[in-house]
Design an enzyme around this catalytic site. Structure first.
Site, PDB file in Angstrom:
ATOM      1  N   SER A  22      15.089 -17.635  18.183  1.00 43.10           N
ATOM      2  CA  SER A  22      13.562 -17.126  18.290  1.00 43.10           C
ATOM      3  C   SER A  22      13.046 -17.419  19.461  1.00 43.10           C
ATOM      4  O   SER A  22      12.377 -16.748  20.343  1.00 43.10           O
ATOM      5  CB  SER A  22      12.835 -17.886  17.048  1.00 43.10           C
TER       6      SER A  22
ATOM      7  N   HIS B 155      19.223 -18.761  11.162  1.00 43.36           N
ATOM      8  CA  HIS B 155      18.537 -19.346  12.250  1.00 43.36           C
ATOM      9  C   HIS B 155      17.219 -19.988  11.061  1.00 43.36           C
ATOM     10  O   HIS B 155      17.443 -21.008  10.897  1.00 43.36           O
ATOM     11  CB  HIS B 155      17.737 -18.451  12.915  1.00 43.36           C
TER      12      HIS B 155
ATOM     13  N   HIS C  77      24.809 -28.935  13.290  1.00 41.98           N
ATOM     14  CA  HIS C  77      23.628 -28.345  14.058  1.00 41.98           C
ATOM     15  C   HIS C  77      24.713 -27.853  15.405  1.00 41.98           C
ATOM     16  O   HIS C  77      25.517 -28.577  15.661  1.00 41.98           O
ATOM     17  CB  HIS C  77      22.767 -29.346  14.832  1.00 41.98           C
TER      18      HIS C  77
ATOM     19  N   ARG D 276      14.117 -35.236  13.711  1.00 39.85           N
ATOM     20  CA  ARG D 276      13.258 -34.441  12.847  1.00 39.85           C
ATOM     21  C   ARG D 276      13.503 -34.667  11.299  1.00 39.85           C
ATOM     22  O   ARG D 276      12.606 -34.664  10.545  1.00 39.85           O
ATOM     23  CB  ARG D 276      13.364 -32.807  13.188  1.00 39.85           C
TER      24      ARG D 276
ATOM     25  N   ASP E 273      16.567 -28.971   8.266  1.00 36.76           N
ATOM     26  CA  ASP E 273      16.167 -28.231   7.235  1.00 36.76           C
ATOM     27  C   ASP E 273      16.569 -29.055   5.934  1.00 36.76           C
ATOM     28  O   ASP E 273      16.508 -28.433   4.854  1.00 36.76           O
ATOM     29  CB  ASP E 273      17.000 -26.852   7.282  1.00 36.76           C
TER      30      ASP E 273
END
Length: 473
Positions: free
Chosen positions: A277, A307, A353, A362, A408
């Site tokens: 993105s 993504h 990742h 995160r 995620d």
């Protein structure tokens, strides 16, 4: 909430910076923050000439310095690992994780202003940091919050464009349609058509970027309410900040959900320039497409399963574990289910990742949030079990460079706990967050005069012939 006040706090920060000299340039502006000016535009106007000269000097003195070798694997493997983009707002370290203008996520949580004591950082504060390299004061963040609320006006034709789509259309399709409809008001397009000096490109880009950031929560919440809440739209609350308002317009009033949205938007805002993105927004913007067109293109990349759909897939997979094994699953049962997933030719979503080689910071800050607000939630407990069970299994496989959980692996469970259970919508939340990082960098792309992106491509014949010649030599 600890915030940067006075000489002592600044001295502590400088001390930390000295411990890692490689970050000195990244936080140089941070060390010299003295202005009390509440206007973000005027701050940028002062900073841009300095950075233009810095880039000019860098290119003149070091333009021919090599950054590394390109291998055939890199060309075939999606340019993975190639250093090929200038992206000022953030840097992703394989071991330390993301740093926003040199600051880690824990540092941002300590230094950026919050809505309440010991609360999560306000996304407006991160926007200020990304654009200026400076930690803002609470007054500066409040002023920026007000400016974004003032800009948060969406014309009716935008909603009509969304309404022309079936309600069953994917939320990202509806969201991107709304962003494209907003493009009608692009100040950059108007200025370019009238004829504007290249040195001034950043100013209408700034206007578009701030307006876009301000408006996307309204468009995103409209899509959510249209699809899942009978179209009952909730207007902006002038007393709330950016993250709190987004949560409010979605229909969630609890202070904890407002805090979660502040955290979510902040940590998802930027992740250096190579992800799909971010890179797409930069690439399209390099053609002098305005921020609306650039961001809409970025959203289409974000909508891809590889993504932006990951946290949706994580939540659905976790619920499938519960459906088959129940909430009180043992570690042995969980291991069996993980192996069943892997042996079925699928991946365990939320682990691994492309760049990181450790647990995503995160993930960790979301885990801390969960421990604070929902320690007994069954799905959170399952996420904690997965943290113990999955990495050893992936390590045993021997094919995974990073067996640790990423961002995620956690976000879907938090959203689900506070009532946002529609996993199909989650990528839109990601999109709203990513507007802050992509638009911030786009302003700097224009300010620094970065050129049209045009990498060289080759054929398999070319690669084979090149390798034969290299072998013969």
């Amino acid at each position: 909430m600890v915030f940067l006040k006075g000489v002592s706090a600044l001295a502590r920060l400088r001390s930390r910076v000295k411990q890692n000299s490689s970050l000195s340039n990244s936080v140089r502006w941070l060390q010299t923050q003295t202005s009390a000016d509440l206007d973000l535009h005027s701050q940028l106007k002062e900073l841009i000439p300095e950075q233009q000269e810095r880039l000019k000097k860098l290119r003149a003195e070091h333009g021919k310095v090599q950054l590394g070798n390109i291998t055939v694997d890199m060309v075939i493997g999606g340019m993975r690992g190639m250093t090929g983009l200038l992206w000022e707002t953030s840097l992703l370290d394989p071991d330390e994780g993301i740093r926003f203008r040199g600051l880690s996520i824990p540092e941002c949580q300590k230094l950026l202003p919050a809505a309440k004591p010991d609360g999560e950082p306000l996304p407006e504060g991160l926007l200020w940091l990304l654009l200026t390299g400076k930690v803002p004061s609470k007054a500066q963040v409040d002023a920026l919050s007000q400016e974004l609320r003032d800009r948060a006006v969406v014309p009716d034709y935008v909603f009509k464009a969304i309404d022309a789509l079936p309600v069953s259309a994917h939320p990202m399709t509806q969201f991107t349609t709304g962003v494209m409809a907003l493009q009608v008001q692009s100040e950059f397009q108007k200025a370019y058509e009238k004829g504007i000096s290249k040195t001034k490109y950043w100013e209408p880009t700034y206007e578009d970027a701030l307006s876009l950031i301000a408006r996307v929560p309204l468009v995103a919440s409209y899509v959510y309410r249209r699809m899942f809440k009978d179209g009952k739209f909730i207007p902006v609350d002038d007393s709330l900040d950016y993250g709190g308002n987004f949560s409010h317009m979605l229909g969630f009033s609890s202070p904890e959900m407002h805090e979660l949205m502040r955290l979510y938007v902040t940590i998802h805002s930027d992740h250096e320039g190579g992800n799909v993105s971010a890179h797409t927004g930069h690439l399209v913007g390099s053609a002098l497409s305005d921020p609306y067109l650039s961001f809409a293109a970025a959203l289409n990349g974000l909508a891809g399963p590889l993504h932006g759909l990951a946290n949706q897939e994580v939540l659905l997979w976790i619920k499938s574990v519960v459906d088959e094994c129940g909430e009180n699953i043992s570690k042995d049962q969980l291991k069996d289910y993980v192996w069943k997933t892997l042996n079925g030719g699928k991946v365990v979503p939320g682990f691994g990742h492309g760049v990181l080689r450790k647990t995503d910071p995160r993930y960790m800050c979301q885990r801390e949030f969960a421990l604070k607000h929902l320690p007994e939630d069954p799905l959170f407990k399952l996420v904690s079990q997965l943290y113990e069970v999955v990495p050893p299994i992936l390590t045993e496989l021997g094919k995974v460079k990073n067996p640790w959980p990423n961002v995620d692996a956690h976000s879907g469970v938090l959203l689900n706990y506070f009532g946002l259970t529609e996993a199909r919508y989650y990528t839109v939340l990601f999109g709203v967050s990513r507007s802050i990082g992509i638009c911030s960098q786009l302003i700097w792309d224009r300010a620094l005069g970065l050129p049209l992106e045009r990498p060289k491509s080759v054929t398999m014949d070319w690669l084979e012939n090149h390798c034969k010649k290299a072998k013969a030599a």
